[in-house]
Design a protein around this motif. Structure first.
Motif, mmCIF file in Angstrom:
data_model
loop_
_atom_site.group_PDB
_atom_site.id
_atom_site.type_symbol
_atom_site.label_atom_id
_atom_site.label_comp_id
_atom_site.label_asym_id
_atom_site.label_seq_id
_atom_site.Cartn_x
_atom_site.Cartn_y
_atom_site.Cartn_z
ATOM 1 N N GLU A 1 0.826 -1.204 0.000
ATOM 2 C CA GLU A 1 0.000 0.000 0.000
ATOM 3 C C GLU A 1 0.866 1.263 0.000
ATOM 4 N N LEU A 2 1.961 1.231 0.755
ATOM 5 C CA LEU A 2 2.849 2.390 0.811
ATOM 6 C C LEU A 2 3.533 2.649 -0.529
ATOM 7 N N LEU A 3 3.847 1.573 -1.246
ATOM 8 C CA LEU A 3 4.589 1.708 -2.502
ATOM 9 C C LEU A 3 3.675 1.891 -3.708
ATOM 10 N N ASP A 4 2.407 1.600 -3.559
ATOM 11 C CA ASP A 4 1.473 1.686 -4.675
ATOM 12 C C ASP A 4 1.445 3.111 -5.229
ATOM 13 N N GLY A 5 1.598 3.222 -6.519
ATOM 14 C CA GLY A 5 1.570 4.523 -7.168
ATOM 15 C C GLY A 5 2.892 5.255 -7.170
ATOM 16 N N THR A 6 3.966 4.653 -6.651
ATOM 17 C CA THR A 6 5.276 5.305 -6.679
ATOM 18 C C THR A 6 5.741 5.453 -8.123
ATOM 19 N N PRO A 7 6.049 6.653 -8.572
ATOM 20 C CA PRO A 7 6.478 6.847 -9.962
ATOM 21 C C PRO A 7 7.726 6.024 -10.282
ATOM 22 N N GLY A 8 7.687 5.356 -11.415
ATOM 23 C CA GLY A 8 8.840 4.585 -11.859
ATOM 24 C C GLY A 8 8.970 3.223 -11.227
ATOM 25 N N LEU A 9 7.967 2.795 -10.461
ATOM 26 C CA LEU A 9 8.065 1.515 -9.761
ATOM 27 C C LEU A 9 6.948 0.579 -10.195
ATOM 28 N N ARG A 10 7.327 -0.625 -10.600
ATOM 29 C CA ARG A 10 6.372 -1.701 -10.849
ATOM 30 C C ARG A 10 6.477 -2.682 -9.692
ATOM 31 N N LEU A 11 5.341 -3.085 -9.160
ATOM 32 C CA LEU A 11 5.308 -3.863 -7.925
ATOM 33 C C LEU A 11 4.631 -5.203 -8.159
ATOM 34 N N THR A 12 5.251 -6.273 -7.637
ATOM 35 C CA THR A 12 4.637 -7.598 -7.654
ATOM 36 C C THR A 12 4.694 -8.170 -6.244
ATOM 37 N N SER A 13 3.535 -8.623 -5.738
ATOM 38 C CA SER A 13 3.475 -9.319 -4.453
ATOM 39 C C SER A 13 3.286 -10.801 -4.723
ATOM 40 N N SER A 14 4.072 -11.624 -4.055
ATOM 41 C CA SER A 14 3.995 -13.072 -4.223
ATOM 42 C C SER A 14 3.416 -13.701 -2.967
ATOM 43 N N LEU A 15 2.395 -14.557 -3.150
ATOM 44 C CA LEU A 15 1.753 -15.263 -2.042
ATOM 45 C C LEU A 15 1.985 -16.753 -2.205
ATOM 46 N N ALA A 16 2.165 -17.448 -1.090
ATOM 47 C CA ALA A 16 2.445 -18.881 -1.143
ATOM 48 C C ALA A 16 1.237 -19.682 -1.599
ATOM 49 N N GLY A 17 0.032 -19.151 -1.390
ATOM 50 C CA GLY A 17 -1.167 -19.868 -1.788
ATOM 51 C C GLY A 17 -1.700 -20.816 -0.740
ATOM 52 N N ARG A 18 -1.256 -20.670 0.505
ATOM 53 C CA ARG A 18 -1.706 -21.571 1.571
ATOM 54 C C ARG A 18 -3.041 -21.146 2.181
ATOM 55 N N VAL A 19 -3.447 -19.901 1.935
ATOM 56 C CA VAL A 19 -4.719 -19.399 2.446
ATOM 57 C C VAL A 19 -5.680 -19.252 1.280
ATOM 58 N N ALA A 20 -6.844 -19.857 1.396
ATOM 59 C CA ALA A 20 -7.849 -19.759 0.339
ATOM 60 C C ALA A 20 -8.454 -18.362 0.312
ATOM 61 N N GLY A 21 -8.697 -17.848 -0.889
ATOM 62 C CA GLY A 21 -9.355 -16.549 -1.031
ATOM 63 C C GLY A 21 -8.590 -15.394 -0.430
ATOM 64 N N PRO A 22 -7.304 -15.192 -0.771
ATOM 65 C CA PRO A 22 -6.568 -14.048 -0.209
ATOM 66 C C PRO A 22 -7.166 -12.729 -0.685
ATOM 67 N N ARG A 23 -7.041 -11.705 0.144
ATOM 68 C CA ARG A 23 -7.557 -10.395 -0.214
ATOM 69 C C ARG A 23 -6.685 -9.750 -1.286
ATOM 70 N N ALA A 24 -7.314 -8.957 -2.144
ATOM 71 C CA ALA A 24 -6.601 -8.315 -3.247
ATOM 72 C C ALA A 24 -5.530 -7.373 -2.707
ATOM 73 N N LEU A 25 -4.444 -7.250 -3.471
ATOM 74 C CA LEU A 25 -3.321 -6.404 -3.078
ATOM 75 C C LEU A 25 -3.062 -5.355 -4.154
ATOM 76 N N PRO A 26 -2.494 -4.208 -3.773
ATOM 77 C CA PRO A 26 -2.095 -3.226 -4.783
ATOM 78 C C PRO A 26 -0.992 -3.799 -5.673
ATOM 79 N N GLY A 27 -0.958 -3.375 -6.927
ATOM 80 C CA GLY A 27 0.063 -3.857 -7.845
ATOM 81 C C GLY A 27 -0.249 -5.241 -8.360
ATOM 82 N N GLY A 28 0.732 -5.867 -8.983
ATOM 83 C CA GLY A 28 0.564 -7.215 -9.489
ATOM 84 C C GLY A 28 0.683 -8.249 -8.390
ATOM 85 N N THR A 29 0.055 -9.399 -8.602
ATOM 86 C CA THR A 29 0.084 -10.485 -7.616
ATOM 87 C C THR A 29 0.336 -11.809 -8.332
ATOM 88 N N ARG A 30 1.185 -12.639 -7.746
ATOM 89 C CA ARG A 30 1.370 -14.006 -8.206
ATOM 90 C C ARG A 30 1.148 -14.928 -7.006
#
Length: 253
Positions: free
Chosen positions: A17-46
Motif C-alpha cells: 500500500e505504501l509503494l502503490d503509485g510510486t512513480p517509476g516503480l512496478r510492484l509484484t506481491s507473491s503469495l504462497a497460496g496456503r490461504v484460500a481466497g486471499p484479499r486483493a493487493l495493490p500492484g501485481g500479484t502471483r
C-alpha cells in the motif's frame, strides 16, 4: 524498476500500500497460496511457489526484478533462505521485513521451545486442554497426544494428520482481549501454545493467558539468513525500496 514483495503478512500488505503509485516503480506481491481466497493487493500479484532457490533465481532474471523484500511470516523459514540464495545468484538486493518478536513481562509463565515437536513434548506436564494457535500447518507434531484436548485456531481448515481430540475455530485476526479472555474461560483452557509471531493482531491471547495464570509454550522463530539486512516496519522497507530508485552506480544498491 521492478520490486518483488514476498508476502502473505499484514506488513507485506502495508508495504504494498505504501509503494502503490510510486512513480517509476512496478510492484509484484507473491503469495504462497496456503490461504484460500486471499484479499486483493495493490500492484501485481502471483500465487504459488517458485520451485526452490533455482526457480526463484530464474523468476528474478526473467521478470527483471531490481529489488526483493522478504516480508513473509517469521516462521516461513524455507522461502527466506531460498530468497537469500536467489537474490545473491541473480545479483538483486534483498531486504527482510520482520515484525519484532514478543518478550515476556512480569507474570508470564512462558516455556520456550525450539520447534513444534519440542512444544508437543512439553505439553503433557503443563495441561490437558490446549489452545493451539500455531496455524494449520504443523499439526502433525501434536497428532500423537491422544490424552490431550485441543482447540485449534486457523484461517483455513486443517488436514490430517492432526490431534484426534480437537475442535477447530476458523478465524482470522486481529483478536480482542475480551474475546480471548472469554475463549479461554468457555473452553476451560489450561495451557496455550503459540509461535513467536510478534505483532499486535494476535498478542491479546498472551495477556489473557497471563491474567488467568496459564502456562504458555512459545516456539522460537527461526533466524533471518546471515548477511540479509533487516527492518522492523513497512515504512522502513518502503524507504529502502525507494532508495533503489535513486540514480547511482550499482554499488549503491
Amino acid at each position: 524498476m521492478h520490486a518483488l514483495i514476498l508476502g502473505g503478512t499484514t506488513e507485506a500488505r502495508r508495504l504494498a500500500e505504501l509503494l502503490d503509485g510510486t512513480p517509476g516503480l512496478r510492484l509484484t506481491s507473491s503469495l504462497a497460496g496456503r490461504v484460500a481466497g486471499p484479499r486483493a493487493l495493490p500492484g501485481g500479484t502471483r500465487v504459488g511457489g517458485f520451485g526452490g532457490a533455482e526457480g526463484l533465481t530464474a523468476w528474478l532474471r526473467e521478470h527483471g526484478a531490481d529489488a526483493v523484500v522478504d516480508a513473509t511470516h517469521p516462521f516461513a523459514g524455507t522461502i527466506s533462505f531460498h530468497a537469500a540464495r536467489a537474490a545473491a545468484a541473480a545479483r538483486v538486493p534483498l531486504l527482510a521485513l520482520r515484525r519484532p518478536g514478543w518478550a515476556p513481562v512480569p507474570g508470564d509463565r512462558w516455556h520456550e521451545a525450539e520447534s513444534l515437536e519440542e512444544a508437543a513434548r512439553a505439553l503433557p506436564a503443563l495441561g490437558r486442554r490446549v489452545f493451539l494457535t500455531t496455524g494449520r500447518m504443523g499439526l502433525a507434531a501434536f497428532a500423537d497426544l491422544d490424552t490431550l484436548w485441543f482447540l485449534v485456531r486457523s484461517v483455513d481448515a486443517p488436514e490430517p494428520p492432526h490431534p484426534a481430540r480437537m475442535r477447530v475455530l476458523l478465524e482470522r485476526g486481529p483478536f480482542t482481549l475480551d474475546g480471548e479472555r472469554e475463549l479461554l474461560r468457555r473452553h476451560r483452557i489450561d495451557v496455550v501454545v503459540t509461535k513467536d509471531s510478534g505483532g499486535a493482531a494476535t498478542a491479546p491471547k498472551l495477556t489473557a493467558a497471563r491474567e488467568a495464570g496459564l502456562p504458555v509454550v512459545v516456539v522460537r522463530r527461526p533466524p533471518v539468513p546471515q548477511g540479509v539486512p533487516v527492518v522492523a516496519d513497512p515504512e522502513s522497507a518502503a524507504r529502502w525500496v525507494r532508495e533503489r530508485l535513486a540514480p547511482g552506480p550499482p554499488s549503491s544498491r
